[in-house]
Design an enzyme around this catalytic site. Structure first.
Site, PDB file in Angstrom:
ATOM      1  NE  ARG A 129      -2.072   0.747   4.026  1.00  0.00           N
ATOM      2  CZ  ARG A 129      -2.309   1.139   5.281  1.00  0.00           C
ATOM      3  NH1 ARG A 129      -1.748   0.486   6.304  1.00  0.00           N
ATOM      4  NH2 ARG A 129      -3.082   2.162   5.522  1.00  0.00           N
ATOM      5  CB  CYS A 130       0.837   4.193  -2.297  1.00  0.00           C
ATOM      6  SG  CYS A 130       1.665   3.532  -3.738  1.00  0.00           S
ATOM      7  CD  GLU A 189       5.487  -4.128   5.976  1.00  0.00           C
ATOM      8  OE1 GLU A 189       6.483  -3.556   6.477  1.00  0.00           O
ATOM      9  OE2 GLU A 189       5.455  -5.354   5.742  1.00  0.00           O
ATOM     10  CG  HIS A 190       2.084   2.245   4.541  1.00  0.00           C
ATOM     11  ND1 HIS A 190       1.349   2.640   3.448  1.00  0.00           N
ATOM     12  CD2 HIS A 190       1.369   2.653   5.626  1.00  0.00           C
ATOM     13  CE1 HIS A 190       0.246   3.259   3.838  1.00  0.00           C
ATOM     14  NE2 HIS A 190       0.230   3.273   5.146  1.00  0.00           N
ATOM     15  CB  ILE A 191       6.489  -2.643   2.349  1.00  0.00           C
ATOM     16  CG1 ILE A 191       7.908  -3.172   2.225  1.00  0.00           C
ATOM     17  CG2 ILE A 191       5.493  -3.589   1.699  1.00  0.00           C
ATOM     18  CD1 ILE A 191       8.121  -4.506   2.948  1.00  0.00           C
TER      19      ILE A 191
END
Length: 405
Positions: A129-130, A189-191
């Site tokens: 997720r951005c 995850e923000h990744i």
């Protein structure tokens, strides 16, 4: 009159009254049949009328819902040729359609060619997720879908501390965690994108969302000033220095115009004065050092290649129905009946990321910021054009039936 005679007279009078009170009036047989026929007819016509009203109600509901074809320009005016060219910008659905048609690519479009889901080597969905693209809404939406489509949303990644990039060991650990999840699991995850094959692991299905780059920055600016977010942050970090009151009150307009370092988006910068996730492309480019310079043409080209070869769907809430349609058809394992379920929870999901207290940002300020996001906009439009192309591959027969030019 004697007593017995009077009693006999009263009994006869009562018998006559009872005879009239409980008498049966015989009806002709044909009259009974006529009444039954009338009752059946009324019931049938009532049923037909109710069914017709129900059908019209459903038609009205469909008309009132935002249609994917509205973005394509499928209105009476466009079908008749009036106002032709009004939506010919290639960054719109209509413009993408015209470009594909004029270059002879439209006839060769098939969902199979454009769907990377078949390239996945394990039944896991990885939502990299951005930041500030409405990812919380999609996460909540998948929680509504998980029982219907028999999958599980894993939230371990949601609570992890976010970093711009990871070292190889941390990438391998994240990839291993996803691999060890049960089949039919969603990891969020923000990744940035991770190359699972680099660590000898099968790759999952990748999805993500994008958003207008300047809108992301405005959203982030006011998000970090949100009172609830800061209350949680200082409760968890009681020794952290407090920001001054002026920082909380400063508007985005003033921040940009005053040259505040927080609102300066310097091309090719690697170090940031304030962490603000301005690099939307890094979530697709990956963990290579070449992905780090802001608004870098090289980073953008790497990110485009990743989207085209690795991501099943990259959608946007700016095109909600198109995104849901593509997710539903390209990843049915996880998004079957997505549009129907979304409209059941639409109001809640739309309010999830809405900040009604966000002040207006002046157009000249937007223009100033936009000039430093040229390559990030190139990437953003590339993702939207790919989404439109995936959608058009699904809708070719309907377009032919409508004789769309």
């Amino acid at each position: 009159m004697s007593l017995n005679a009077e009693r006999s007279y009263k009994m006869k009078l009562r018998d006559v009254e009872n005879a009239f009170k409980y008498r049966r009036i015989p009806y002709p047989k044909r009259s009974v049949e006529l009444i039954a026929l009338l009752a059946i007819s009324c019931t049938f016509f009532l049923f037909m009328h109710t069914n017709k009203l129900n059908s019209r109600l459903k038609e009205m509901e469909v008309k009132l819902q935002p249609s994917e074809f509205s973005a394509l320009g499928l209105t009476g005016n466009h079908i008749s040729g009036h106002d032709a060219g009004k939506h010919d910008d290639i960054n719109t659905l209509h413009g993408t359609y015209n470009y594909l048609k004029s270059t002879g690519q439209l006839g060769d479009l098939t969902p199979r060619r454009l769907n990377n889901t078949a390239k996945a080597e394990m039944d896991r969905l990885f939502f990299t997720r951005c930041a500030k693209v409405g990812s919380e809404s999609l996460m909540e939406f998948m929680e509504h879908l998980q029982d219907i489509n028999n999958f599980q949303v894993d939230k371990y990644g949601v609570s992890k501390k976010t970093k711009r990039q990871l070292k190889p060991l941390a990438q391998a650990q994240t990839a291993g965690y996803v691999y060890n999840l049960d089949e039919g699991s969603v990891y969020i995850e923000h990744i940035p994108w991770i190359d699972f094959n680099e660590y000898n692991l099968p790759k999952p299905i990748f999805i993500n969302l994008v958003r207008d780059p300047v809108e992301r920055m405005i959203s982030w600016y006011y998000y970090v000033r949100n009172s609830y977010r800061n209350a949680v942050y200082y409760r968890n970090n009681p020794l952290a220095p407090l920001k001054p009151t002026a920082w909380f009150k400063k508007s985005y307009n003033d921040c940009v115009r005053s040259g505040d370092p927080e609102c300066q988006y310097v091309p090719l910068a690697v170090r940031d004065v304030e962490g603000n996730f301005k690099r939307q492309s890094i979530f697709f480019c990956g963990h290579d050092p070449d992905c780090l310079p802001f608004n870098s043409p090289l980073a953008i080209q790497i990110a485009k290649r990743r989207v085209e070869s690795e991501y099943a769907v990259v959608g946007t809430w700016e095109e909600t129905n198109i995104t849901l349609t593509v997710l539903e058809h390209y990843i049915p394992r996880y998004f079957s009946r997505a549009k129907m379920i979304y409209h059941m929870y639409q109001k809640t999901l739309q309010n999830r990321n809405r900040n009604n207290r966000k002040p207006m940002v002046d157009e000249d300020v937007r223009a100033m910021v936009r000039r430093n996001f040229t390559h990030e906009y190139d990437f953003y439009y590339f993702c939207k054009q790919r989404l439109y192309t995936q959608y058009l591959a699904l809708k070719q027969k309907e377009l032919e039936r409508l004789n769309y030019p």
